[in-house]
Design a protein around this motif. Sequence first.
Motif, PDB file in Angstrom:
ATOM      1  N   SER A   1     128.522  44.419 -24.924  1.00 59.50           N
ATOM      2  CA  SER A   1     128.678  45.875 -24.924  1.00 59.50           C
ATOM      3  C   SER A   1     127.714  46.537 -25.892  1.00 59.50           C
ATOM      4  N   ALA A   2     127.525  45.927 -27.070  1.00 60.24           N
ATOM      5  CA  ALA A   2     126.620  46.499 -28.062  1.00 60.24           C
ATOM      6  C   ALA A   2     125.175  46.455 -27.575  1.00 60.24           C
ATOM      7  N   VAL A   3     124.755  45.296 -27.028  1.00 59.89           N
ATOM      8  CA  VAL A   3     123.366  45.143 -26.576  1.00 59.89           C
ATOM      9  C   VAL A   3     123.083  46.040 -25.371  1.00 59.89           C
ATOM     10  N   VAL A   4     123.973  45.994 -24.378  1.00 62.48           N
ATOM     11  CA  VAL A   4     123.779  46.824 -23.185  1.00 62.48           C
ATOM     12  C   VAL A   4     123.865  48.306 -23.542  1.00 62.48           C
ATOM     13  N   GLY A   5     124.763  48.644 -24.459  1.00 60.55           N
ATOM     14  CA  GLY A   5     124.883  50.037 -24.889  1.00 60.55           C
ATOM     15  C   GLY A   5     123.612  50.537 -25.548  1.00 60.55           C
ATOM     16  N   PHE A   6     123.047  49.719 -26.435  1.00 59.70           N
ATOM     17  CA  PHE A   6     121.805  50.102 -27.106  1.00 59.70           C
ATOM     18  C   PHE A   6     120.667  50.233 -26.085  1.00 59.70           C
ATOM     19  N   ALA A   7     120.537  49.249 -25.196  1.00 55.49           N
ATOM     20  CA  ALA A   7     119.461  49.295 -24.199  1.00 55.49           C
ATOM     21  C   ALA A   7     119.643  50.469 -23.241  1.00 55.49           C
ATOM     22  N   GLY A   8     120.872  50.679 -22.766  1.00 53.59           N
ATOM     23  CA  GLY A   8     121.127  51.776 -21.838  1.00 53.59           C
ATOM     24  C   GLY A   8     120.870  53.134 -22.462  1.00 53.59           C
ATOM     25  N   THR A   9     121.219  53.259 -23.741  1.00 50.20           N
ATOM     26  CA  THR A   9     120.975  54.527 -24.446  1.00 50.20           C
ATOM     27  C   THR A   9     119.502  54.859 -24.462  1.00 50.20           C
ATOM     28  N   TRP A  10     118.665  53.883 -24.775  1.00 47.81           N
ATOM     29  CA  TRP A  10     117.240  54.178 -24.899  1.00 47.81           C
ATOM     30  C   TRP A  10     116.518  54.229 -23.567  1.00 47.81           C
ATOM     31  N   VAL A  11     117.090  53.627 -22.536  1.00 50.02           N
ATOM     32  CA  VAL A  11     116.533  53.837 -21.200  1.00 50.02           C
ATOM     33  C   VAL A  11     116.731  55.301 -20.796  1.00 50.02           C
ATOM     34  N   ILE A  12     117.940  55.827 -21.030  1.00 48.92           N
ATOM     35  CA  ILE A  12     118.223  57.222 -20.686  1.00 48.92           C
ATOM     36  C   ILE A  12     117.381  58.166 -21.540  1.00 48.92           C
TER      37      ILE A  12
END
Length: 894
Positions: free
Chosen positions: A527-538
Amino acid sequence: MNAHKKEGLRALAALYGPKALKVALPILAVTVVYFQGRSEFEGLHPSAAMMLVSRVPAWQLAALVLLGMVAVLAMAGYDAIFRMGQRSTGTQMNWKPLLRASWIANTTNNVMGFGGFTGAGIRMLYYKRSGIPLGQQLQLLFLLSMSSLVGLSFLCTLSITGLLPVGSLMNEYPWLTAGVWLLSFYWPVYLILFSGMPLPFGGWLRKQGTISFRLAAGAGLVSLAEWLLAGVTFYASVSIVGLELSLPVVLGLFVLSAAAGILSLAPGGAGTLDLVLMVALSVNGAHPDHALAALLLFRVCYYAIPWIFGLFLAARDWMPRGEVLLGRTQDLWSKTNLGWQRVWMWPGQLAMLGDIGIWALSSLVLFSGLVLLVSAATPGILDRMLLLHHWVTPLTMKFSHQITVIMGLLLITLSRGIWHKLRRAYTLTLVMLGIGAFFSILKGLDVEEALFLSAVALLLYISRSRFYRRRWSYSRWSVVYWILLTACVAGAFYLLGDLLNPTPGHWLGRHKWAAAFFLKDRELLRSAVVGFAGTWVILTFWIWLSPKGTPHSPPNQEDYERLSELLARYPGNPLTHLLYLGDKSFFWSHAGDVLIPYGRYRNSLIVLGDPIGNPYGLKEALREFRTFADQWAMNPVLYQISARYLTLYHEFGYRFFKLGEEGFVSLQEFTLTGRSKADLRAVRNRYEREGYVLDMVEPPFTESLKESLRSISEQWLGERREKGFSLGWFEPDYMERAPVAVIRTAEGNAVAFATIMPGYDGSTASVDLVRFQPDAGNGIMDYLYMKLFEWAKGQGFTRFNLGMAPLSSVGEFPYAFREERLAGWVFRNVNAWYRFKGIRKYKEKFEPVWETRYLAYPQGSSLVTVMLNISLLIGRVRGKRRKATLTRSGGRSI
């Protein structure tokens, strides 16, 4: 270490030393308390504490929230007493706005610090809007700052006497004992101060305003009620989690912990108060899990929930219809003489509240992100999870959990855009709040969380007129900073989840009914890794799709034609000719009769000299330029301005810094007769005997002359780089716009030259580049200037501009402001090759008349940062100017 570095370190220490100390002391206090009481934290399981909190019945939790609200409301007694004391003035504030102001001020003060100054400053903004005179506002501030600790001081006395028992805790912490004793003397000193007794420093006290003993005693009683109710709220928190401790014991422990928080100087006693409370409860037989649960309930019900409610009130109350900005209040402060305010470095600590409404909105968005992350890291409530399980699949619940993590990180990042009033940040935040509220329901039926996010979204929508900026200027370093920050927040989310979700070996994890809803380490990490990656993709797509416009573009041919027409109607200034370098943008007023030339560096729009054009249109042009800069979130700075328009600049909220003085030689009065001019006469006679002559060359120049001048320029520069912006550099196209003065030997060889810079006022001549061969002799510049004086006088000019002489003493005196000392050091060292100390001494030999030049920078901006940006803009590497500069389109105007 050389003298310049030592000077810079001293300036840095003077400016940032007190701020660093305020950060270091709380960290040191927390460290000491932790290591002294770490044995009491053995067996602590935060997950168990969270489970205890989640099992508190709803009615008990609601009662605790209500008690916390009552405790905060009691602090309105300060305002009520002060209002009663102002009956005779006829300027009393109505009860409804008074209570709102009190609530916002007190809850913010609880979070930001016990000192009382934060809350008092917010009160001043409300009182000013209600027409309360400044003298009465300052009187209230003085009363609040003096009385806020009276109640705690009296309770410390009760602890020392044993009426509030604290057990052996004071014996184990000698530093805490000393602090409690010190605070216990405060309340009798306070009463003596206002008793009317003759005191050695009574004159100082009278300067702060006449406050009766009755009013001071009433404020002291309110302070006692404030601290007692805070202690009772903590006692209720302790009782709810099942700890059987008497009210006097809990009050005594709370008083000791609050004293530790005050001594640590941490905002709200954060860290120190919490650790001392946990140690105190553990020493009195409480399990660490129960102690942490009680502390969490107290912090949420007494601090967090009332403060959030206050943020909603502030955001609603300070709609764009009639805001009072802190900058104006700071102006009022600057006119007062309150020495005691310096203890808390007031009003600097409240600068972040320049616009209370937008500050409240950005805080709510930030808090919304934190709520989503904490909720995602916390195990769901069992009953709700079981109910939701009948309607959605486990895969949907996990997907919703992941989305809330991304939304939480995005909202934390977007809160910065809300603070900068960015329109696109407002739109994206609304979308994220809606998505977060929807998936909070699907994640764990978190209705309260969804309602909170919906309320924040509604408040943002109501305040939509606040968000007008088209673009927020950011650098690569700021992007790196936010990437690192979101990575740290994602890491904190993982660590928090690891703490709040028990391991399989823990007693909570062995319960099958509970373990099914705990997050595993692998799930938290994902959740932390995907959350960080998803945030910066957006965010990457959001930045990529943002407007590509910029508030800085080079002037085009039309701009230069308009400039020529403007100079035909209105006079220029000594810096006008530098506009033809092509490195400055042109801002034209709506009326088209005022030009404001500027350059950009980082987040600063740096205007060169006074605006040019119609003096009657200058005020409106400045307003338009400030609006333009504000729309792009830029800092408008005025560099090398004269004293002519200082009053007007002050009306636009500018502060001033003296840069130096510009020397003008009166050509009618200048003469080489007299003993003081003996050295100049000797220089002129020597060069004339050797056959040196001045050759005034009109453009266009031959290629051979250009190469000859370039050779001289390169020899003069040596290893140094060309400067720019406020100085010309060797650019043939630019030099062709005016004559060049060349000093030639008897053989006809060029050894020195100066480019002429017209003053565009019909009476002033000046030079820009003055360069010579190293072997031309020490007096070559003197000879060049004397010959130029003769030439200018013959051309009908009445004065000659020698240029700036930056003050070498700026910021060097111990009485100068700390920020000015550091700014002066930055300017002298970044532009070291100017040799400031010798420039004025050299120019004095021509007996010029000196005119002061200033830097004007907006209130709230850092003088050091502004000076650094100007220095770096001047020292920017100069390449060959593109010829397309004069023909390229894209000049910007509002």
